[in-house]
Design an enzyme around this catalytic site. Structure first.
Site, short mmCIF file in Angstrom:
data_model
loop_
_atom_site.label_atom_id
_atom_site.label_comp_id
_atom_site.label_asym_id
_atom_site.label_seq_id
_atom_site.Cartn_x
_atom_site.Cartn_y
_atom_site.Cartn_z
N TRP A 91 -6.74 -15.28 10.46
CA TRP A 91 -6.92 -13.83 10.62
C TRP A 91 -8.37 -13.42 10.83
CZ3 TRP A 91 -9.51 -10.20 7.49
CH2 TRP A 91 -10.02 -10.67 6.27
N HIS A 110 -5.95 -10.14 -4.96
CA HIS A 110 -5.00 -9.09 -4.57
C HIS A 110 -3.84 -8.98 -5.57
CE1 HIS A 110 -6.57 -7.85 -0.62
NE2 HIS A 110 -6.99 -9.10 -0.51
N ASP A 155 -3.31 -2.11 12.36
CA ASP A 155 -3.77 -0.95 11.58
C ASP A 155 -5.09 -0.40 12.13
OD1 ASP A 155 -4.70 -3.50 10.62
OD2 ASP A 155 -5.74 -2.45 9.02
N ARG A 201 0.83 -1.21 0.00
CA ARG A 201 0.00 0.00 0.00
C ARG A 201 0.87 1.26 0.00
NH1 ARG A 201 -2.80 -4.53 1.83
NH2 ARG A 201 -4.81 -4.55 0.76
N ASP A 207 0.53 -6.75 -3.75
CA ASP A 207 -0.92 -6.60 -3.56
C ASP A 207 -1.44 -5.76 -4.73
OD1 ASP A 207 -3.59 -6.28 -2.25
OD2 ASP A 207 -2.50 -7.00 -0.50
N GLU A 222 -9.47 -13.18 0.40
CA GLU A 222 -10.36 -12.23 -0.29
C GLU A 222 -10.27 -12.36 -1.82
OE1 GLU A 222 -10.35 -8.76 3.17
OE2 GLU A 222 -8.97 -8.57 1.50
N THR A 227 -1.07 -1.22 5.67
CA THR A 227 -0.65 0.18 5.60
C THR A 227 -1.49 1.05 4.67
OG1 THR A 227 0.99 -0.35 3.92
CG2 THR A 227 1.73 -0.40 6.21
#
Length: 613
Positions: free
Chosen positions: A398, A256, A425, A153, A182, A332, A470
């Protein structure tokens, strides 16, 4: 700051600390010796660590009579294992003993915490360099004690990554999970696929809140980004190894992958031209964990060229990172483009699978074969369980602890990293103070985490880690702010015996570490001093409760548009707020002095947080 302070305030808390009488004083004539050649590198590191603030110019030498003596056991002490140590400090000197150099390394981290806070100074300073007499026996609870840094990021330059690793090593973390790719940037040089960094490492410049940024315009320059050359990677890996830190690289696939597809669009289903994403709203989330991508960011599992691409990527990565694991993401992954793709449909028919979700299991199986051929083990986020994985795959849990429990019960090794306790985060304090992001996670909750869930065999839990995504963290200074003090809390969760955990005691030690961090110029959050404002509706009235994480704070508030101080209303019990357009202002004090941020909330804001925080 008025508080009782013991001279021994260590983080993470050792297994056993027995204070003795007297102190050892470090002077220019103090000698540093190591009894075996394997201890030299650690002894040299200690000398350098002491020389900067003291100016004493120590040089470590072989020998057995040093005032600071580092010894390696010739017969292994089973209790200490590979990372444990004993530290014996008396007025005559300090002896650190371990089975392995890693144990000596952790022993010197404890020694520096026993010295005055000025030991963290980056310039020569004056202090009385004393060590309290103490006997310490110490070894870790878990073998995997990690922190993940996302450099996709926002790109973090090589020296920043080394500085961050150095801070983690001082806290006895031994794993640095490096999220290198990513949608927002590809950060590692792959020589056989040069476009990954020529195109994938750069994006348009945008300022503002992640998720609200404007789409790239056709032909717009892409100045923002960066990547690590393979020489940079080797340098950082060696730097980490010297500090007993293993680096686990992550290449996030099959989702991603927008930065990879910006470089090689032919690897997607639609083959559409996409840009490295600068932080736009490229997906719609439906609140139940499901979502839809507006732009394709997944590799095509039915295309053999994808596996040829990944073979090249993992060949070069495997050669750079000596640790046994490569993290392949797996989280994801949107499967909507797969569902519409003729090649994916044909593959499903060939494999005799009915659900498009099962294609991810096929994809991960192919990836694991690639990694196995290179002598590496597959590690992925807990979504990899959904499509079926081989017994040798390791799972990072996670999405809470559910995935970890399921994986452990199936006999997989697990690293526990639940967002509910370990996502660094997330906001640390009130969302009117911290920049708003997905959720809130206070230091006290992080500290309360127990990595071995009830009903799970502890042997399957390798350990845990904190994750620092981030999206809204553009530089190292802010990365530190978000990591600490929650990273200090996690160091104790992963290192110290479960039985020694004590929140009020940890707060006292944490406060001495605030002072140490100030001198070392390491940033951190003071959200533990801020009031916690919770609201509910009771009998049609807005009901307010105030609290604080740090014990012993006084909370004062006003609802009459005055600025609160220690002469305002002191909170003592829950309050029913009056009707009307009131504004609540809350501040915390300790020993008659303000200590927390002022929090200001309108009635509307108070109503919106009913049942939250």
């Amino acid at each position: 700051m008025a508080r009782a302070q013991s001279p021994i305030q260590l983080i993470p808390q050792p297994v056993s600390v027995q204070p003795q009488t007297g102190v050892f004083t470090l002077t220019k004539s103090t000698t540093i010796n190591y009894d075996q050649a394997d201890g030299k590198a650690v002894a040299d590191m200690l000398s350098q660590q002491l020389n900067v603030p003291t100016g004493f110019g120590f040089v470590a030498k072989p020998g057995k009579a040093g005032k600071i003596q580092l010894n390696l056991n010739t017969t292994s002490n089973a209790q200490l294992g590979s990372e444990g140590y004993t530290l014996d400090a008396s007025p005559k000197g300090v002896t650190i003993t371990a089975n392995r150099p890693a144990g000596l390394f952790y022993g010197i981290q404890t020694l520096t915490q026993l010295l005055p806070k000025e030991i963290g100074s980056q310039a020569t300073t004056t202090a009385t360099w004393t060590v309290p007499a103490v006997k310490i026996t110490d070894y870790p609870r878990f073998g995997w004690r990690g922190i993940m840094l996302d450099v996709s990021r926002h790109f973090f330059p090589k020296d920043d990554v080394k500085q961050y690793i150095d801070q983690l090593a001082k806290l006895k973390f031994n794993t640095f999970h490096w999220h290198l790719t990513d949608d927002n940037g590809w950060r590692i040089e792959i020589k056989s696929l040069p476009k990954l960094t020529e195109v994938g490492a750069w994006r348009v410049a945008r300022t503002g809140h992640y998720g609200d940024l404007a789409e790239p315009k056709p032909g717009e320059p892409t100045p923002y980004g960066g990547f690590y050359t393979q020489n940079d990677i080797r340098e950082i890996v060696a730097y980490a190894q010297a500090r007993n830190v293993t680096i686990v690289p992550e290449v996030d696939v099959p989702g991603h992958s927008m930065a990879a597809l910006a470089a090689y669009p032919e690897l997607s289903c639609t083959k559409a031209i996409v840009s490295v994403n600068p932080g736009t709203a490229f997906s719609e989330w439906y609140g139940n964990g499901t979502f839809k991508m507006k732009v394709e960011n997944t590799l095509n599992p039915s295309d053999e060229k994808v596996y040829e691409f990944l073979d090249k990527v993992f060949t070069e990565i495997a050669a750079l990172f000596p640790n046994p694991y490569i993290h392949v993401g797996g989280d994801e992954c949107y499967k909507g483009y797969w569902a519409q793709d003729p090649g994916c449909q044909a593959l499903m028919k060939k494999l005799n699978i009915r659900h498009v979700e099962d294609l991810q299991g096929y994809f991960m199986g192919r990836v694991e074969k690639i990694l196995t051929a290179k002598g590496k083990k597959l590690l992925g986020w807990d979504e990899i369980l959904e499509g079926g994985i081989s017994p040798t795959a390791t799972v990072m849990s996670w999405r809470g602890i559910k995935g970890g429990i399921e994986a452990a019960k199936e006999g997989h090794n697990v690293v526990m990293t639940p967002s509910t306790f370990a996502y660094l985060d997330y906001m640390q304090g009130d969302p009117t103070i911290d920049a708003p992001i997905y959720a809130n996670l206070r230091t006290q909750k992080t500290y309360s985490y127990e990595p071995v869930p009830d009903g799970v065999e502890a042997k399957y839990i390798l350990g845990g880690q904190g994750n620092l995504w981030t999206e809204q963290i553009p530089n190292l200074r802010y990365a530190e702010y978000m990591t600490y003090p929650r990273g200090w809390a996690l160091s104790e969760v992963f290192w110290s015996p479960k039985e020694v955990k004590n929140w009020p005691n940890f707060v006292r030690r944490m406060e001495t570490h605030f002072e140490r961090a100030d001198i070392a110029q390491v940033n951190y959050s003071k959200a533990i001093y801020d009031a916690i404002v919770r609201t509910t509706m009771k009998d049609g009235k807005l009901h307010m409760e105030l609290a604080s994480e740090a014990p012993g704070l006084d909370i004062y508030y006003s609802i009459d548009d005055t600025m609160p101080d220690q002469f305002s209303t002191k909170y003592s019990q829950p309050v029913d707020l009056p009707e009307g357009p009131i504004t609540l202002r809350v501040v915390t004090y300790r020993a008659g002095k303000p200590i927390g941020h002022l929090i200001t909330l309108s009635r509307d804001a108070l109503q919106k947080r009913i049942g939250r925080f």
